[in-house]
Design an enzyme around this catalytic site. Structure first.
Site, short mmCIF file in Angstrom:
data_model
loop_
_atom_site.label_atom_id
_atom_site.label_comp_id
_atom_site.label_asym_id
_atom_site.label_seq_id
_atom_site.Cartn_x
_atom_site.Cartn_y
_atom_site.Cartn_z
CB SER A 191 -19.10 87.90 13.22
OG SER A 191 -18.43 88.99 14.69
CE1 TYR A 204 -14.72 84.16 14.54
CE2 TYR A 204 -14.91 86.72 14.55
CZ TYR A 204 -15.52 85.23 14.58
OH TYR A 204 -16.79 85.63 15.50
N1 LIG Z 1 -20.06 84.75 20.33
C1 LIG Z 1 -20.12 85.78 20.45
O1 LIG Z 1 -19.77 86.80 20.85
C2 LIG Z 1 -19.82 85.21 18.96
C3 LIG Z 1 -19.57 87.23 17.63
C4 LIG Z 1 -20.11 87.19 16.42
C5 LIG Z 1 -20.17 85.97 15.98
N2 LIG Z 1 -20.31 84.91 16.50
C6 LIG Z 1 -20.43 83.74 15.72
O2 LIG Z 1 -21.44 82.47 16.50
C7 LIG Z 1 -21.22 81.07 16.20
C8 LIG Z 1 -21.32 80.49 16.74
O3 LIG Z 1 -20.38 81.14 17.99
P1 LIG Z 1 -20.59 80.41 19.57
O4 LIG Z 1 -20.08 81.60 20.51
O5 LIG Z 1 -22.05 80.10 20.12
O6 LIG Z 1 -19.22 79.89 19.81
P2 LIG Z 1 -19.36 77.96 21.39
O7 LIG Z 1 -19.62 79.05 21.80
O8 LIG Z 1 -18.16 78.53 21.42
O9 LIG Z 1 -19.80 76.82 20.20
C9 LIG Z 1 -19.04 76.40 19.50
C10 LIG Z 1 -20.14 74.52 19.69
O10 LIG Z 1 -19.72 74.77 17.93
C11 LIG Z 1 -18.96 73.86 17.52
N3 LIG Z 1 -17.44 73.55 16.61
C12 LIG Z 1 -16.34 74.00 16.75
N4 LIG Z 1 -15.30 73.67 16.39
C13 LIG Z 1 -16.18 72.93 15.44
C14 LIG Z 1 -15.56 72.15 14.94
N5 LIG Z 1 -14.28 71.74 14.52
N6 LIG Z 1 -15.87 70.50 14.18
C15 LIG Z 1 -17.65 70.60 14.76
N7 LIG Z 1 -17.63 72.06 15.37
C16 LIG Z 1 -17.37 72.58 16.05
C17 LIG Z 1 -18.58 73.16 19.63
O11 LIG Z 1 -18.59 72.25 19.32
P3 LIG Z 1 -18.13 71.68 20.81
O12 LIG Z 1 -18.40 71.69 21.89
O13 LIG Z 1 -17.34 69.89 20.10
O14 LIG Z 1 -16.98 72.47 20.73
C18 LIG Z 1 -19.77 74.08 19.71
O15 LIG Z 1 -21.41 73.51 19.52
C19 LIG Z 1 -19.52 81.25 15.54
O16 LIG Z 1 -19.82 81.09 13.98
C20 LIG Z 1 -19.42 82.68 15.66
O17 LIG Z 1 -18.12 82.98 15.03
C21 LIG Z 1 -20.29 84.92 17.88
#
Ligand SMILES: NC(=O)c1ccc[n+]([C@@H]2O[C@H](COP(=O)([O-])OP(=O)(O)OC[C@H]3O[C@@H](n4cnc5c(N)ncnc54)[C@H](OP(=O)(O)O)[C@@H]3O)[C@@H](O)[C@H]2O)c1
Length: 326
Positions: A191, A204
């Protein structure tokens, strides 16, 4: 006196060369991957191994990586928490994908760091397939930012575990088969929060710094192999994880409009940087935002102070809300 002048001149040239290097490097990492470079053939980088494994693949960035890699003809191993969501994402991708691919699913809650459970429930699925690409995407964040002692202890522990253990364990497990092929791609999703000491996001931000540090070290360890190991450090991507930033008012609508990217465009851009950039934010607009983190530390701390004021005001409102609900 003469000798002293020479030393001063040499130092001035060295300083100038350093500043010019920083400027050109800054421009290069913004312009080259997104405007000039030709994407690399992922099948070649994967050593023609047919499978791509993606963690956290039922939503947001992970799901979109799965869709992108499926469209490039990779079979998909989706590893995520909720079995019913995995089944419906599998159906959705199979229906929409223009390529004839296979998809398998593994339901695992990554809050569980027990290695025996990994060995029983996750690792065999990776080890019995030819996995050419591993996307370590799963991650957990806070609903809103706050000072450490106000945050829920369990949530803090879960963030440490989910953001650091799967990337460490799965990477270690996949490397032996990739070394046998002398090819393979590992993408670790970190991130932009890893780039600065972010008050109110202590755990985080630190876990994401772990991913950057870990991935940097791996690139050195496996520098003389055919492995491609990439860190992706996104800023705001419009997913469920980003939603609370908008709902709680941490970011205004105009900030969101200016700084965020939709998930489809983000992942499409990020995938095109594989094999080109060892570390990237994933897309052009985020790379421009990241340039701010190249500022001297005192300037960055000054800017973050304003941000912290906002976090602190939002945290107070959220705490009061939570107290009323109890
Ligand atoms: N979105 C942003 O702005 C952003 C910015 C910087 C970095 N990131 C990074 O990008 C990555 C993905 O983020 P995202 O925004 O796509 O998140 P998201 O939309 O919340 O999706 C998270 C995914 O991870 C799964 N997950 C969550 N907790 C879990 C657990 N305990 N065990 C197994 N699976 C789990 C969820 O499954 P369920 O559907 O079952 O909950 C979902 O498929 C993360 O590492 C995040 O830190 C995101």
């Amino acid at each position: 006196m003469f000798g002293c002048d020479c030393t001063m001149t040499a130092m001035a040239y060295a300083a100038l060369a350093y500043v010019l290097y920083k400027i050109f490097r800054g421009i290069y990492i913004i312009v080259y991957p997104y405007m000039i470079a030709t994407p690399v053939d992922l099948h070649q980088l994967a050593g023609n191994a047919k499978w791509a494994a993606i963690t956290g693949s039922t939503d947001g960035i992970g799901k979109q990586y799965a869709i992108e890699l499926g469209e490039r003809g990779f079979n998909l191993l989706l590893i995520s928490r909720t079995k019913s969501k995995l089944e419906s994402v599998k159906e959705e991708i199979l229906k929409k994908c223009s390529k004839n691919i296979e998809i398998d699913i593994v339901a695992y809650d990554f809050k569980n760091a027990n290695l025996d459970d990994y060995k029983k429930e996750v690792l065999p699925a990776l080890e019995k397939r030819d996995v050419g690409i591993l996307i370590n995407n799963v991650g957990l964040a806070y609903d809103y930012a706050d000072q450490l002692h106000h945050l829920d202890l369990q949530r803090n522990a879960d963030i440490v575990i989910v953001n650091t253990v799967p990337v460490s364990v799965l990477t270690a497990a996949i490397i032996p088969q990739m070394l046998k092929r002398n090819a393979g791609v590992i993408v670790n999703i970190s991130s932009g929060a890893a780039y600065a000491k972010m008050p109110y996001f202590s755990i985080y931000s630190s876990t994401k710094a772990y991913i950057n540090h870990f991935t940097n070290i791996l690139r050195s360890e496996y520098a003389n192999t055919g492995l491609t190991i990439q860190t992706v450090c996104p800023f705001m991507v419009l997913t469920n994880m980003a939603a609370p930033m908008i709902e709680t008012g941490i970011m205004t609508q105009s900030e969101v409009k200016m700084m965020s990217v939709n998930v489809k465009d983000f992942v499409h851009s990020a995938v095109r940087t594989i094999g080109i950039m060892p570390e990237t934010t994933g897309c052009l607009s985020h790379q421009i935002q990241a340039a701010m983190f190249g500022l001297p530390e005192f300037a960055l701390d000054y800017i973050l102070k304003f941000q912290t004021k906002k976090f602190s005001a939002v945290a107070l409102i959220q705490r009061e809300k939570a107290a009323k609900q109890q």
